[in-house]
Design a protein around this motif. Structure first.
Motif, PDB file in Angstrom:
ATOM      1  N   PRO A  55       0.818  -1.212   0.000  1.00  7.68           N
ATOM      2  CA  PRO A  55       0.000   0.000   0.000  1.00  7.68           C
ATOM      3  C   PRO A  55       0.855   1.266   0.000  1.00  7.68           C
ATOM      4  CG  PRO A  55      -0.317  -1.264   2.062  1.00  7.68           C
ATOM      5  CD  PRO A  55       0.633  -2.036   1.199  1.00  7.68           C
ATOM      6  N   GLU A  56       2.069   1.184   0.578  1.00  6.01           N
ATOM      7  CA  GLU A  56       2.947   2.363   0.612  1.00  6.01           C
ATOM      8  C   GLU A  56       3.407   2.725  -0.801  1.00  6.01           C
ATOM      9  OE1 GLU A  56       3.528  -0.368   2.632  1.00  6.01           O
ATOM     10  OE2 GLU A  56       2.588   0.565   4.391  1.00  6.01           O
ATOM     11  N   ARG A  57       3.816   1.715  -1.558  1.00  5.63           N
ATOM     12  CA  ARG A  57       4.268   1.998  -2.928  1.00  5.63           C
ATOM     13  C   ARG A  57       3.108   2.515  -3.786  1.00  5.63           C
ATOM     14  NH1 ARG A  57       8.758  -2.418  -4.914  1.00  5.63           N
ATOM     15  NH2 ARG A  57      10.410  -1.644  -3.571  1.00  5.63           N
ATOM     16  N   THR A  58       1.932   1.994  -3.510  1.00  4.19           N
ATOM     17  CA  THR A  58       0.753   2.437  -4.266  1.00  4.19           C
ATOM     18  C   THR A  58       0.481   3.915  -3.967  1.00  4.19           C
ATOM     19  OG1 THR A  58      -0.149   0.202  -4.064  1.00  4.19           O
ATOM     20  CG2 THR A  58      -1.687   1.941  -4.722  1.00  4.19           C
ATOM     21  N   PHE A 137       7.326   5.082 -10.081  1.00  7.21           N
ATOM     22  CA  PHE A 137       6.773   4.289 -11.192  1.00  7.21           C
ATOM     23  C   PHE A 137       7.441   2.913 -11.246  1.00  7.21           C
ATOM     24  CE2 PHE A 137       4.505   7.886 -12.879  1.00  7.21           C
ATOM     25  CZ  PHE A 137       3.565   7.355 -13.737  1.00  7.21           C
ATOM     26  N   ARG A 138       8.766   2.892 -11.144  1.00  2.00           N
ATOM     27  CA  ARG A 138       9.495   1.612 -11.255  1.00  2.00           C
ATOM     28  C   ARG A 138       9.147   0.656 -10.115  1.00  2.00           C
ATOM     29  NH1 ARG A 138      13.332   1.251 -15.210  1.00  2.00           N
ATOM     30  NH2 ARG A 138      13.713   3.216 -16.307  1.00  2.00           N
ATOM     31  N   ASP A 139       9.061   1.191  -8.892  1.00  6.29           N
ATOM     32  CA  ASP A 139       8.756   0.316  -7.747  1.00  6.29           C
ATOM     33  C   ASP A 139       7.350  -0.274  -7.855  1.00  6.29           C
ATOM     34  OD1 ASP A 139      11.211   0.932  -6.757  1.00  6.29           O
ATOM     35  OD2 ASP A 139      10.494   2.291  -5.185  1.00  6.29           O
ATOM     36  N   TYR A 140       6.401   0.562  -8.240  1.00  2.66           N
ATOM     37  CA  TYR A 140       5.027   0.064  -8.355  1.00  2.66           C
ATOM     38  C   TYR A 140       4.925  -0.934  -9.521  1.00  2.66           C
ATOM     39  CZ  TYR A 140      -0.061   0.014  -8.649  1.00  2.66           C
ATOM     40  OH  TYR A 140      -1.376  -0.388  -8.673  1.00  2.66           O
ATOM     41  N   PHE A 141       5.652  -0.650 -10.602  1.00  2.78           N
ATOM     42  CA  PHE A 141       5.684  -1.558 -11.759  1.00  2.78           C
ATOM     43  C   PHE A 141       6.109  -2.950 -11.296  1.00  2.78           C
ATOM     44  CE2 PHE A 141       7.215  -3.391 -15.703  1.00  2.78           C
ATOM     45  CZ  PHE A 141       6.486  -2.774 -16.707  1.00  2.78           C
ATOM     46  N   SER A 142       7.128  -2.996 -10.435  1.00  2.00           N
ATOM     47  CA  SER A 142       7.591  -4.325 -10.013  1.00  2.00           C
ATOM     48  C   SER A 142       6.573  -5.010  -9.087  1.00  2.00           C
ATOM     49  CB  SER A 142       9.025  -4.245  -9.466  1.00  2.00           C
ATOM     50  OG  SER A 142       9.035  -4.261  -8.089  1.00  2.00           O
ATOM     51  N   GLU A 143       5.836  -4.233  -8.294  1.00  2.00           N
ATOM     52  CA  GLU A 143       4.728  -4.827  -7.514  1.00  2.00           C
ATOM     53  C   GLU A 143       3.704  -5.467  -8.463  1.00  2.00           C
ATOM     54  OE1 GLU A 143       4.064  -4.610  -3.942  1.00  2.00           O
ATOM     55  OE2 GLU A 143       6.182  -4.052  -3.954  1.00  2.00           O
ATOM     56  N   MET A 144       3.415  -4.762  -9.535  1.00  2.34           N
ATOM     57  CA  MET A 144       2.412  -5.254 -10.496  1.00  2.34           C
ATOM     58  C   MET A 144       2.909  -6.500 -11.229  1.00  2.34           C
ATOM     59  SD  MET A 144      -0.441  -3.582 -10.459  1.00  2.34           S
ATOM     60  CE  MET A 144      -0.303  -3.589  -8.686  1.00  2.34           C
ATOM     61  N   GLU A 145       4.223  -6.544 -11.528  1.00  2.00           N
ATOM     62  CA  GLU A 145       4.767  -7.745 -12.189  1.00  2.00           C
ATOM     63  C   GLU A 145       4.561  -8.976 -11.299  1.00  2.00           C
ATOM     64  OE1 GLU A 145       8.774  -6.099 -12.952  1.00  2.00           O
ATOM     65  OE2 GLU A 145       8.468  -6.815 -15.002  1.00  2.00           O
ATOM     66  N   PHE A 170       6.195 -13.784 -21.067  1.00  2.38           N
ATOM     67  CA  PHE A 170       6.286 -12.530 -20.308  1.00  2.38           C
ATOM     68  C   PHE A 170       7.712 -12.178 -19.908  1.00  2.38           C
ATOM     69  CE2 PHE A 170       1.892 -13.619 -20.308  1.00  2.38           C
ATOM     70  CZ  PHE A 170       1.276 -12.394 -20.486  1.00  2.38           C
ATOM     71  N   GLU A 171       8.697 -12.942 -20.458  1.00  2.12           N
ATOM     72  CA  GLU A 171      10.084 -12.608 -20.132  1.00  2.12           C
ATOM     73  C   GLU A 171      10.430 -11.213 -20.613  1.00  2.12           C
ATOM     74  OE1 GLU A 171      12.797 -15.771 -21.394  1.00  2.12           O
ATOM     75  OE2 GLU A 171      11.701 -17.014 -19.944  1.00  2.12           O
ATOM     76  N   ASN A 172      10.017 -10.879 -21.816  1.00  2.62           N
ATOM     77  CA  ASN A 172      10.272  -9.519 -22.343  1.00  2.62           C
ATOM     78  C   ASN A 172       8.940  -8.811 -22.568  1.00  2.62           C
ATOM     79  OD1 ASN A 172      13.188  -9.572 -22.578  1.00  2.62           O
ATOM     80  ND2 ASN A 172      12.813 -11.184 -24.083  1.00  2.62           N
ATOM     81  N   HIS A 173       8.136  -8.815 -21.536  1.00  2.00           N
ATOM     82  CA  HIS A 173       6.766  -8.335 -21.699  1.00  2.00           C
ATOM     83  C   HIS A 173       6.697  -6.832 -22.002  1.00  2.00           C
ATOM     84  CE1 HIS A 173       6.521  -6.465 -17.643  1.00  2.00           C
ATOM     85  NE2 HIS A 173       7.406  -7.375 -17.340  1.00  2.00           N
ATOM     86  N   LEU A 174       5.633  -6.461 -22.702  1.00  3.24           N
ATOM     87  CA  LEU A 174       5.444  -5.068 -23.130  1.00  3.24           C
ATOM     88  C   LEU A 174       4.398  -4.371 -22.273  1.00  3.24           C
ATOM     89  CD1 LEU A 174       5.488  -5.682 -26.994  1.00  3.24           C
ATOM     90  CD2 LEU A 174       7.332  -4.827 -25.536  1.00  3.24           C
ATOM     91  N   SER A 175       4.346  -4.726 -20.992  1.00  2.00           N
ATOM     92  CA  SER A 175       3.337  -4.148 -20.104  1.00  2.00           C
ATOM     93  C   SER A 175       3.542  -2.644 -19.945  1.00  2.00           C
ATOM     94  CB  SER A 175       3.393  -4.826 -18.740  1.00  2.00           C
ATOM     95  OG  SER A 175       3.231  -6.216 -18.910  1.00  2.00           O
ATOM     96  N   ALA A 176       2.440  -1.952 -19.660  1.00  2.00           N
ATOM     97  CA  ALA A 176       2.478  -0.490 -19.541  1.00  2.00           C
ATOM     98  C   ALA A 176       1.758  -0.062 -18.277  1.00  2.00           C
ATOM     99  CB  ALA A 176       1.808   0.138 -20.761  1.00  2.00           C
ATOM    100  N   LEU A 177       2.383   0.848 -17.570  1.00  3.55           N
ATOM    101  CA  LEU A 177       1.802   1.401 -16.351  1.00  3.55           C
ATOM    102  C   LEU A 177       1.356   2.829 -16.640  1.00  3.55           C
ATOM    103  CD1 LEU A 177       1.195   1.436 -13.329  1.00  3.55           C
ATOM    104  CD2 LEU A 177       3.624   1.892 -12.908  1.00  3.55           C
ATOM    105  N   ARG A 178       0.118   3.127 -16.264  1.00  3.01           N
ATOM    106  CA  ARG A 178      -0.445   4.443 -16.569  1.00  3.01           C
ATOM    107  C   ARG A 178      -1.127   4.997 -15.324  1.00  3.01           C
ATOM    108  NH1 ARG A 178      -4.514   5.365 -21.691  1.00  3.01           N
ATOM    109  NH2 ARG A 178      -2.505   5.691 -22.677  1.00  3.01           N
TER     110      ARG A 178
END
Ligand code: AKG
Ligand code: FE2
Length: 321
Positions: A55-58, A137-145, A170-178
């Motif tokens: 929740p903190e990273r969020t 952004f990077r920290d939350y991205f890794s939570e989402m991964e 998903f090794e080289n996934h093209l996910s996007a965080l917005r």
């Protein structure tokens, strides 16, 4: 014996599912799988609790993005435009995007602005202000991964695939965080203009941090009615997207959704900020009917296609290019 139900149907028919037992490998894991399978076949939408996302990273991402949206328009527009940097950021101003165009519906641009980032997507250099927005952004991205990986394993069990079946894709996934800011509508929307027009998501699935407000997420039922998606503090909204629907031979559904305008009498109290994480496989991933969906006399409805070609095709269809 665990008898507590894992899925609690909300009054709107979008279930809330505690995935904790699956993540922890507890006795209730198979009930979690069953509840998710039912939701994926039914509306393709469900809420998850017990997900383990920080929740903190969020909140840190939420707050820093909000501080960015509150900066002057000139500053915002002078940062984050362009496509020079892999893993950079991209700012999209109000009315820049009209999601309904992807369904062939012509509307004015959506009443929203957004900040976008992906590990393998191009953007511009990160702004100096607010400080540390890139790491948020990077920290939350890794939570989402991590959460996406848990969900994929649930899907595998539901479909009858090896637990890591999807992982190479998903090794080289093209996910996007917005992060999306839906501002107060001080200026009335134009005819046909919504916070976000009707659309389906293109990729594999979306994991959304929603926010309760008047003017929120709505999901279309099969008979064409619009349901307000429940917004539960700390829960994430998950939905199946188009490429996964095709992969499942249309057995799991990617459902149209939109973000409604707040009623005019709610002016001053309806700012909303949501955080979708669009989970997309790598470009090379072959989307070819998953074996259990075309076994026992069922036929594959679609030709195999790589995710890269699929996205190109969808974009061409949507924009008539
Ligand atoms: O803001 C929301 O609740 C949903 C946004 C959405 O559906 C999208 O950006 O694809
Ligand atoms: Fe969406």
């Amino acid at each position: 014996m665990q008898t507590a139900p894992q899925a609690e149907a909300t009054d709107q028919g979008i279930p809330v599912i505690d995935v904790g037992p699956f993540i922890r490998g507890e006795a209730g894991a198979s009930a979690v799988v069953k509840a998710i399978e039912t939701a994926c076949r039914d509306t393709g939408f469900f809420l998850v609790t017990g997900h383990g996302v920080s929740p903190e990273r969020t909140m840190r991402l939420y707050n820093l993005a909000r501080a960015f949206f509150d900066l002057p328009e000139d500053y915002k527009r002078s940062h984050g435009r362009g496509t020079i940097l892999n893993g950079g950021m991209a700012f999209s101003p109000i009315a820049d995007e009209a999601l309904a165009a992807t369904k062939g519906i012509k509307t004015p641009g959506d009443y929203k602005e957004s900040l976008n980032f992906g590990l393998r997507l191009n953007g511009d250099t990160w702004p100096d202000q607010p400080e540390n927005i890139e790491s948020a952004f990077r920290d939350y991205f890794s939570e989402m991964e991590t959460l996406a990986r848990h969900l994929r394993r649930i899907f595998c069990q539901a479909i009858g695939l090896e637990p890591d079946y999807f992982e190479p894709a998903f090794e080289n996934h093209l996910s996007a965080l917005r992060v999306i800011n839906y501002p107060e509508q001080d200026v009335d929307p134009l005819p046909g203009q919504l916070r976000a027009g009707v659309h389906t998501d293109y990729g594999f699935m979306t994991i959304l941090r929603s926010e309760a407000s008047s003017g929120g997420l709505q999901v279309q039922t099969r008979d064409g009615r619009w349901l307000d998606a429940p917004s539960i503090d700390g829960a994430y909204v998950v939905n199946i997207a188009d490429a996964f629907m095709r992969w499942s031979n249309d057995e799991w559904v990617s459902t149209p959704h939109r973000v409604a305008n707040p009623p005019r009498n709610k002016k001053g109290s309806s700012r909303r900020q949501s955080i979708p994480f669009f989970v997309n496989p790598s470009k090379e991933t072959l989307i070819s009917c998953l074996e259990p969906f075309c076994a026992n006399g069922k036929r594959a409805k679609y030709e195999p296609i790589t995710y890269g070609d699929y996205i190109e095709l969808k974009t061409r269809q949507a924009f008539g290019r």
